[in-house]
Design an enzyme around this catalytic site. Structure first.
Site, short mmCIF file in Angstrom:
data_model
loop_
_atom_site.label_atom_id
_atom_site.label_comp_id
_atom_site.label_asym_id
_atom_site.label_seq_id
_atom_site.Cartn_x
_atom_site.Cartn_y
_atom_site.Cartn_z
N TYR A 13 0.84 -1.21 0.00
CA TYR A 13 0.00 0.00 0.00
C TYR A 13 0.87 1.25 0.00
O TYR A 13 0.62 2.20 -0.74
CB TYR A 13 -0.93 -0.01 1.22
CG TYR A 13 -1.95 1.11 1.17
CD1 TYR A 13 -3.21 0.89 0.63
CD2 TYR A 13 -1.63 2.39 1.64
CE1 TYR A 13 -4.14 1.91 0.56
CE2 TYR A 13 -2.57 3.42 1.57
CZ TYR A 13 -3.82 3.17 1.02
OH TYR A 13 -4.72 4.19 0.95
N PHE A 57 -7.17 20.19 -24.45
CA PHE A 57 -7.90 18.97 -24.82
C PHE A 57 -9.27 19.03 -24.14
O PHE A 57 -9.43 19.75 -23.16
CB PHE A 57 -7.10 17.73 -24.40
CG PHE A 57 -7.82 16.45 -24.74
CD1 PHE A 57 -8.02 16.10 -26.06
CD2 PHE A 57 -8.31 15.63 -23.74
CE1 PHE A 57 -8.71 14.94 -26.38
CE2 PHE A 57 -9.00 14.46 -24.06
CZ PHE A 57 -9.20 14.11 -25.37
N ASP A 58 -10.27 18.27 -24.62
CA ASP A 58 -11.63 18.47 -24.09
C ASP A 58 -11.77 18.16 -22.59
O ASP A 58 -12.47 18.87 -21.89
CB ASP A 58 -12.72 17.80 -24.94
CG ASP A 58 -12.43 16.37 -25.31
OD1 ASP A 58 -11.46 15.82 -24.78
OD2 ASP A 58 -13.17 15.81 -26.14
N ASP A 114 0.90 19.88 -20.91
CA ASP A 114 0.11 18.67 -21.00
C ASP A 114 0.95 17.76 -21.90
O ASP A 114 1.01 17.94 -23.11
CB ASP A 114 -1.26 18.96 -21.62
CG ASP A 114 -2.07 17.68 -21.87
OD1 ASP A 114 -1.48 16.58 -21.86
OD2 ASP A 114 -3.29 17.78 -22.09
N ALA A 141 1.03 14.53 -22.71
CA ALA A 141 0.54 13.20 -23.14
C ALA A 141 1.35 12.63 -24.30
O ALA A 141 1.61 11.43 -24.35
CB ALA A 141 -0.94 13.30 -23.51
N LYS A 197 -0.80 7.38 -23.48
CA LYS A 197 -0.28 7.72 -24.80
C LYS A 197 1.22 7.42 -24.79
O LYS A 197 1.62 6.29 -24.96
CB LYS A 197 -0.56 9.19 -25.14
CG LYS A 197 -2.02 9.48 -25.50
CD LYS A 197 -2.86 9.70 -24.30
CE LYS A 197 -4.23 10.25 -24.61
NZ LYS A 197 -5.06 10.30 -23.39
N HIS A 257 -21.29 13.31 -27.79
CA HIS A 257 -20.75 12.38 -28.79
C HIS A 257 -20.62 10.95 -28.27
O HIS A 257 -20.68 10.01 -29.04
CB HIS A 257 -19.39 12.88 -29.30
CG HIS A 257 -18.37 13.13 -28.25
ND1 HIS A 257 -18.41 14.22 -27.42
CD2 HIS A 257 -17.28 12.42 -27.87
CE1 HIS A 257 -17.37 14.17 -26.59
NE2 HIS A 257 -16.68 13.08 -26.85
N1 F0G Z 1 -4.53 15.58 -22.75
C1 F0G Z 1 -4.52 15.20 -24.04
C2 F0G Z 1 -3.74 16.01 -25.03
C3 F0G Z 1 -5.24 14.07 -24.45
O1 F0G Z 1 -5.23 13.72 -25.74
C4 F0G Z 1 -5.97 13.33 -23.48
C5 F0G Z 1 -6.74 12.15 -23.87
C6 F0G Z 1 -5.94 13.76 -22.15
C7 F0G Z 1 -5.20 14.88 -21.82
C8 F0G Z 1 -6.69 13.05 -21.07
O2 F0G Z 1 -6.02 11.90 -20.71
O3 F0G Z 1 -7.65 10.07 -21.29
O4 F0G Z 1 -5.69 9.67 -19.76
O5 F0G Z 1 -7.61 11.03 -19.00
N2 F0G Z 1 -7.01 11.85 -25.06
C9 F0G Z 1 -7.68 10.66 -25.53
C10 F0G Z 1 -7.88 10.75 -27.03
C11 F0G Z 1 -8.91 10.29 -24.78
O6 F0G Z 1 -8.58 9.88 -27.59
O7 F0G Z 1 -7.33 11.66 -27.65
P1 F0G Z 1 -6.79 10.60 -20.17
#
Ligand code: F0G
Length: 463
Positions: A76, A128-129, A218, A220, A261, A453
Site C-alpha cells: 500500500y 484537450f476536451d 500537458d 501526453a 499515450k 458524442h
Molecule cells: N490531454 C490530451 C492532449 C489528451 O489527448 C488526453 C486524452 C488527455 C489529456 C486526457 O487523458 O484520457 O488519460 O484522461 N485523449 C484521448 C484521445 C482520450 O482519444 O485523444 P486521459
C-alpha cells in the site's frame, strides 16, 4: 565498407503474442450500426476489425513491460514499484514532486482544483476536451490561443501546435493576476496532433517569466513532439529525442501526463511539479480522490509498466517508425485525393470531412456520415471530431449549430497495427471516397445534456 542504407522503415519489433481480429460482413456491420444508433462509441470492440477510435491506452506493451507487471509490488505504501516510477519520471522531467494518478484527467482535476477557481483564466495553445472541462468545472475560464496557422487545415506548417505568444502577452498584460498557470499541450491533439517547437516553448516561457506565471505542459505525447522537433526544427536534427524531451520539460514548472499515450501503458499518468505548496495541496486531493501518494489509483504493476514505457518511448527506432506510420497513412489518403489536415501529426490522420463531402452541409454531420461509412464498408472505427463533438442543437429551432470544422480522426494505437493494416485502411478510404456521392447526412435522434458524442443516437437522412 560504408553502412548500407535502406529506404524501408520497418516495425522495429517482432510479434510474440497475437490477438485475433474478427472479420464481419457488410450486412452484419449495417445491423451493428443500427443497433448502436449509428454511434461508433456504442459498437462492441469485437465487431471492429481495425480500431482507430483512439491511441489512448490501446497500445501493445513490450516484453519488458510485461516483466515489470510480474515484478510489480503491491504494498500500500512505499512500494519499490513507486520508487522505480518516481525515478523514471524524475530523470525524464527533472521535476521535484512526482504524483502518480490513474490517467491524465485525474492529474488535470487535481491541478486545477489546487491552482485555479472562479475568476481565474487558464490560457493554452489548445485545451484537450477533458482539460477544458476540468478548468471549467472549478469555475475558471479556459482560453485557447493557437497560432494563426492552426486554423488552415489544408496548408502545411511544421509547428501548427505553437501558441500565439503575442496574444498570450496581451492577455497577461491585462490579467496576469488571474492566471494561475499557462498550459502548452504537446502535441496539440485538438489541433491535429501538431507539434510545438522548442523555440515557441522558449518564447512562451519568457512571456510567462515576465509576468510571473508558471508554465505547465500537458505532456501526453511529449515523445512524439520531441521527435517531430528533431525532424522539423532547424538545428535539432543531431540531437537525440531524449535530449529534446528533457529540454521540453526543463522549460516548464510542471506537467500533467496521460501515460496511456506516450507512457506506452494501458492505464496511468502523473502530475509532476516543482512548487512545494502546490504539490502539498495536490497530494491532499490525491489522497481524497485517487489513493495514497505512492500509488495514486494505480496498482504497483501499472507503475512498473509506465516506468518502463517512458524509457522505451524515446527509442529512436520506435519514434521513427511511429511518426513514419502516421505519415505513410497520410500519403495514402493524399494519393486517393482525400483532404487531410496538413501536415500529418504524431498520432493520427484527420480527414476534412466537410471538404470531402461537399454535398452534406455541416448541420447534417458530414464527419459522422464518414465515420459510419468507414465502419460499414471496411469495419474501421474512427472518431468524429466536428459538429457532433463540439457543436450543439439550437434549443429554439432544433437545428445543429456547427463546430468550426468537421474532421474525422484516425488515431493509430502504438505498436499494434502493421503496414498492411494501414494499406487496408487506405484502400477502404479510397473506396469510400470513390463512392462518396452515395453518402447521406445524419440527424440526431436522441442526445444527452453534456458530452453528447459518447452516447447520442443518430439516423441517416433519406437521400
Ligand atoms: N490531454 C490530451 C492532449 C489528451 O489527448 C488526453 C486524452 C488527455 C489529456 C486526457 O487523458 O484520457 O488519460 O484522461 N485523449 C484521448 C484521445 C482520450 O482519444 O485523444 P486521459
Amino acid at each position: 565498407m560504408s553502412e548500407p542504407s535502406f529506404r524501408t522503415i520497418i516495425e522495429p519489433f517482432r510479434i510474440k503474442s497475437v490477438e485475433p481480429s474478427r472479420t464481419t460482413t457488410r450486412d452484419e456491420r449495417e445491423r451493428f450500426l443500427q443497433e448502436a444508433g449509428h454511434n461508433l462509441f456504442r459498437v462492441r470492440a469485437r465487431d471492429v476489425l481495425i480500431d482507430l477510435l483512439t491511441d489512448s491506452g490501446t497500445g501493445a506493451m513490450s516484453a519488458e513491460q510485461w516483466a515489470g507487471v510480474m515484478r510489480g509490488d503491491e504494498s500500500y505504501a512505499g512500494s519499490p514499484s513507486f520508487f522505480r516510477f518516481e525515478e523514471a519520471v524524475r530523470s525524464l522531467t527533472g521535476f521535484r514532486h512526482i504524483i502518480p494518478v490513474h490517467q491524465g484527467r485525474a492529474a488535470e482535476k487535481i491541478l486545477f482544483t489546487a491552482a485555479a477557481g472562479p475568476g481565474k483564466i487558464v490560457p493554452a495553445n489548445h485545451h484537450f476536451d477533458t482539460t477544458r472541462a476540468n478548468v471549467e468545472a472549478v469555475g475558471a475560464e479556459a482560453v485557447d490561443l493557437p497560432c494563426s496557422e492552426a486554423a488552415d487545415i489544408a496548408t502545411g506548417h511544421p509547428f501548427k501546435g505553437n501558441l500565439d505568444v503575442e496574444r498570450l502577452e496581451n492577455l497577461l498584460r491585462q490579467r496576469a493576476g488571474d492566471v494561475p498557470l499557462c498550459l502548452v499541450t504537446i502535441t496539440d491533439n485538438t489541433g491535429g496532433g501538431q507539434p510545438v517547437s522548442l523555440e515557441n516553448l522558449r518564447q512562451v516561457r519568457a512571456v510567462c517569466d515576465r509576468h510571473g506565471v508558471p508554465l505547465f505542459l500537458d505532456a501526453a505525447r511529449f515523445a512524439e513532439n520531441a521527435y517531430l522537433v528533431k525532424l522539423r526544427e532547424a538545428g535539432q536534427a543531431q540531437r537525440s529525442a531524449r535530449d529534446i524531451a528533457r529540454e521540453e520539460f526543463s522549460l516548464a514548472d510542471g506537467a500533467t501526463m496521460s501515460a496511456k499515450k506516450d507512457g506506452l501503458a494501458n492505464i496511468g499518468g502523473f502530475l509532476a511539479l516543482n512548487d512545494d505548496g502546490l504539490a502539498e495541496r495536490a497530494r491532499q486531493l490525491l489522497i481524497l480522490t485517487e489513493g495514497f501518494t505512492s500509488y495514486g489509483g494505480l496498482a504497483g504493476r501499472d507503475l512498473e509498466a509506465v516506468a518502463q514505457g517512458l524509457d522505451e518511448v524515446l527509442d529512436e527506432d520506435y519514434l521513427r517508425y511511429r511518426v513514419r506510420s502516421v505519415e505513410y497513412m497520410g500519403e495514402g489518403f493524399r494519393a486517393a485525393r482525400i483532404p487531410i489536415a496538413e501536415p500529418p501529426g504524431g498520432h493520427a490522420i484527420f480527414v476534412d470531412a466537410r471538404a470531402m463531402l461537399t454535398h452534406i452541409p455541416p448541420g447534417q454531420l458530414p464527419a459522422q456520415s464518414l465515420a459510419c461509412a468507414f465502419y460499414r464498408e471496411g469495419g474501421i472505427r474512427t472518431v468524429e471530431v466536428g459538429t457532433v463533438m463540439f457543436g450543439h442543437t439550437d434549443a429554439a429551432t432544433g437545428e445543429q449549430v456547427p463546430a468550426p470544422q468537421d474532421l474525422l480522426r484516425l488515431a493509430l494505437p502504438r505498436r499494434v497495427y502493421t503496414q498492411s493494416h494501414v494499406d487496408y485502411v487506405v484502400e477502404v478510404a479510397a473506396w469510400v471516397a470513390a463512392h462518396r456521392d452515395r453518402l447521406t447526412g445524419y440527424r440526431i435522434v436522441a442526445e444527452p445534456a453534456t458530452l453528447r458524442h459518447f452516447t447520442a443516437t443518430f439516423e441517416p437522412i433519406a437521400g
